[in-house]
Design an enzyme around this catalytic site. Structure first.
Site, mmCIF file in Angstrom:
data_model
loop_
_atom_site.group_PDB
_atom_site.id
_atom_site.type_symbol
_atom_site.label_atom_id
_atom_site.label_comp_id
_atom_site.label_asym_id
_atom_site.label_seq_id
_atom_site.Cartn_x
_atom_site.Cartn_y
_atom_site.Cartn_z
ATOM 1 N N LYS A 114 -0.211 7.478 0.931
ATOM 2 C CA LYS A 114 -1.307 8.306 0.403
ATOM 3 C C LYS A 114 -2.683 7.748 0.769
ATOM 4 C CE LYS A 114 1.339 10.212 -3.446
ATOM 5 N NZ LYS A 114 2.651 9.727 -2.946
ATOM 6 N N SER B 280 11.769 5.078 -8.731
ATOM 7 C CA SER B 280 10.696 4.289 -9.334
ATOM 8 C C SER B 280 10.149 5.011 -10.560
ATOM 9 C CB SER B 280 9.565 4.060 -8.321
ATOM 10 O OG SER B 280 8.958 5.284 -7.974
ATOM 11 N N SER C 205 0.842 -1.192 0.000
ATOM 12 C CA SER C 205 0.000 0.000 0.000
ATOM 13 C C SER C 205 0.879 1.246 0.000
ATOM 14 C CB SER C 205 -0.941 -0.025 1.208
ATOM 15 O OG SER C 205 -1.912 1.011 1.102
#
Length: 650
Positions: free
Chosen positions: A423, A469, A420
């Site tokens: 955010k 990323s 998860s």
């Protein structure tokens, strides 16, 4: 003929200088010459001082004996074999032992032959004087060579004068081999000791000084703008990195880990990256529980071709398990399969092209490979895009998670770990809210499954932004800098938590080993980073000046974006684990029947493509979801009006 010989000599001298060392045979010839010179020079001086030298035909035998013995001693102790410009204490001691051996041997021969007595009145004194002069000339020659090479190197325009961060005596090998590498673009002129223990010393004739927050002064004094550090010593940078950035000193890092003399230093040196300057402590992980958990198991990774998923796969390959990647991205899936085949040829890797939204394709994978453990990393993560397409966020993040979780229960998977995001905490955007709903569904399903006697454990991990990323801010900034700017930031005061990809995946694997089911794992992410400061540091690391060479421009907050992220909601608290960096968040769990009903309605609306109704239902499931800088803020106003009307009517 003479011209050709001169050219050969010139070429030889050029090659010797460019190679940064004298050949052994050349050193041996010079040593032999100096031994002979020392004998005759010492004899002349002794005659001038002591006036006891007698002309005698045996003197020529005496000279041949002395010179011969010392040449043999030189061959025996190989004093000519080292690279003179790097000679140190050991080489000096070997030279001392050699001349003592030569002197004692000559003295023993003289006892029998009595050649010295025939030419001198004081035999012991003149022998000691000869030996002393021999050592002095040989030692002076070596010091002269070291000084000459040092002077030559400092004059070379092709090499950068460099400060070396020097932490222990083991770094001496690095400095010596760096000096020995004629291909190196860097020449050390000063060694920086942060401990202060070696201040005032010299290593390979390079001075060692203490660092006291004065890098600007040091750089100016030694006429350099470059600092070089070994990769293993990055953790010791601390405040030094800020000092370098503020004084325009380029920070370089060397990836060299061994000093075998065959390394090309220049090809292993590059600029320090922003990832190196996070000043974060990497999570320490006990690998034994992981080895027990994964050994000879089948592990499925959904989204295994993505930034997080692919790193999970890399780390799993160390634990002798069979890995199944389930991902819809064809090209990244092909790339990770080639990488694993090359780096981990003994790993049994299976790559499946499939979408977690497609329950039939997903179930066929479960039926065929029967995974023991599932890491669910497949998701849509980009905030602005999901704000435009909330229905896609629900189908990928909620439906996809539901499908994976349901199949884990159905096929009695031992453990499911869901990835998860921070955010999901007090979400202000569709993406974060969709991940929070996925968390709620997985937790409710686990609780219901546990009550029915099931044995599938389900845990969740939350973490912040991941450096490097796909689509993250760091690679975007790098591209903008490469193009000459400007760097675009949404707000000057926006802050974020950051971690490296290996750190994030260490947390995921750790959760997989310690989780008993129902936990939401968070971990100490250190201090938050202001995005503006991050941009400034990246510009400086590139050797440029912010707002001069590269402009930094504010574009305004994007839809759904907030100034800061959180790891816990106001109603959550944490409890510690055996790893002080990892904590368990105490979350509120909805009844499975309720959340299942709400999620089914939400998925139905997503399939209908009704954006407003999708977001309306999301806010019903996640009451703390308040839109920010978004068209969906009007829904929050409607909720407030409904609440106000309800209060007035009551």
């Amino acid at each position: 003929m003479d011209e050709s010989l001169n050219q050969k000599v010139a070429k030889w001298l050029t090659r010797v200088i460019s190679n940064n060392y004298m050949p052994k045979w050349a050193v041996f010839i010079v040593d032999c010459t100096l031994i002979a010179a020392s004998f005759f020079t010492a004899t002349f001086l002794w005659q001038s001082i002591m006036l006891d030298f007698n002309t005698n035909p045996t003197f020529q035998y005496l000279s041949l004996l002395y010179i011969g013995i010392f040449i043999l001693a030189t061959l025996l102790f190989q004093t000519f074999s080292g690279i003179i410009r790097f000679s140190g204490v050991y080489d000096t001691l070997r030279l001392v032992v050699m001349v003592i051996f030569g002197g004692v041997t000559f003295y023993l021969f003289n006892i029998k032959l009595k050649l010295v007595e025939e030419n001198f009145q004081s035999n012991e004194g003149v022998i000691v004087f000869w030996v002393f002069c021999t050592f002095t000339l040989l030692f002076t020659f070596r010091k002269a060579v070291r000084f000459t090479y040092s002077y030559w190197q400092n004059k070379k325009d092709t090499q950068k004068r460099t400060i070396i961060l020097f932490n222990n005596e083991g770094h001496a090998d690095f400095v010596k081999l760096m000096l020995a590498d004629s291909r190196s673009s860097y020449i050390p002129v000063v060694l920086l000791d942060k401990t202060g223990k070696m201040n005032g010393m010299r290593i390979s004739n390079v001075p060692v000084i203490s660092y006291n927050n004065n890098i600007g002064y040091i750089a100016s004094k030694y006429k350099t703008k470059t600092l070089l550090i070994l990769r293993n010593d990055l953790a010791t940078l601390n405040g030094l990195s800020e000092d370098c950035l503020n004084n325009d000193v380029d920070m370089m890092v060397s990836e060299i880990s061994s000093f075998d003399g065959n390394v090309n230093f220049s090809s292993n040196v590059h600029r320090i990256q922003i990832e190196d300057l996070l000043n974060r402590d990497v999570i320490e992980r006990d690998t034994k529980p992981l080895e027990t958990l994964f050994y000879h198991r089948t592990v499925m990774v959904t989204g295994g071709a993505g930034s997080i998923g692919s790193e999970i796969v890399r780390q799993l390959c160390k634990y002798k398990c069979d890995v199944v990647i389930f991902d819809s991205a064809e090209s990244p899936l092909h790339s990770i399969s080639l990488e694993i085949a090359e780096k981990y040829p003994n790993t049994n890797l299976t790559c499946i092209i499939g979408d977690v939204r497609n329950i039939k394709k997903l179930e066929r994978a479960f039926e065929e490979y029967q995974p023991d453990i599932v890491f669910h990393a497949a998701a849509y993560k980009h905030v602005p895009l999901m704000e435009d397409y909330p229905e896609e966020a629900i189908l990928a993040n909620v439906l996809g998670s539901k499908n994976v979780a349901d199949l884990c229960v159905k096929h009695s998977v031992k453990k499911m770990v869901m990835v998860s995001t921070d955010k999901a905490v007090n979400p202000t955007n569709v993406m974060g809210a969709s991940k929070r709903i996925a968390e709620q569904y997985v937790n409710a399903l686990f609780t219901n499954h546990l009550q029915q006697g099931g044995n599938t454990k389900m845990v969740t991990t939350r973490f912040g932004n991941v450096l490097g990323s796909n689509g993250s801010v760091v690679p975007i900034f790098k591209k903008q800098i490469a193009k000459g700017g400007p760097i675009t930031i949404t707000h000057r005061d926006i802050i974020r938590y950051f971690m490296t990809i290996p750190e994030a995946c260490s947390l995921v694997l750790e959760a997989g080993s310690m989780g008993n089911g129902g936990e939401v794992f968070v971990f100490d992410m250190g201090r938050p980073v202001k995005i503006y400061d991050l941009a400034v540091r990246m510009v400086k690391l590139s050797g440029l000046k912010p707002d001069t060479d590269i402009k930094i421009v504010e574009t305004g907050l994007r839809p759904g974006e907030k100034l800061y992220e959180e790891l816990l909601t106001s109603s959550e608290n944490t409890q510690p684990t055996y790893n002080e960096k990892i904590m368990i968040a105490k979350v509120n769990t909805m009844p499975y029947e309720k959340v299942s009903h709400l999620v089914s309605n939400l998925i139905a609306e997503a399939n209908n493509g009704n954006k407003i109704e999708v977001v309306r239902l999301m806010k019903e499931i996640v009451p703390e979801y308040k839109s920010n800088n978004s068209i969906y803020e009007s829904l929050d106003i409607e909720v407030k009006q409904e609440q106000l009307e309800s209060v007035l009517l009551s």
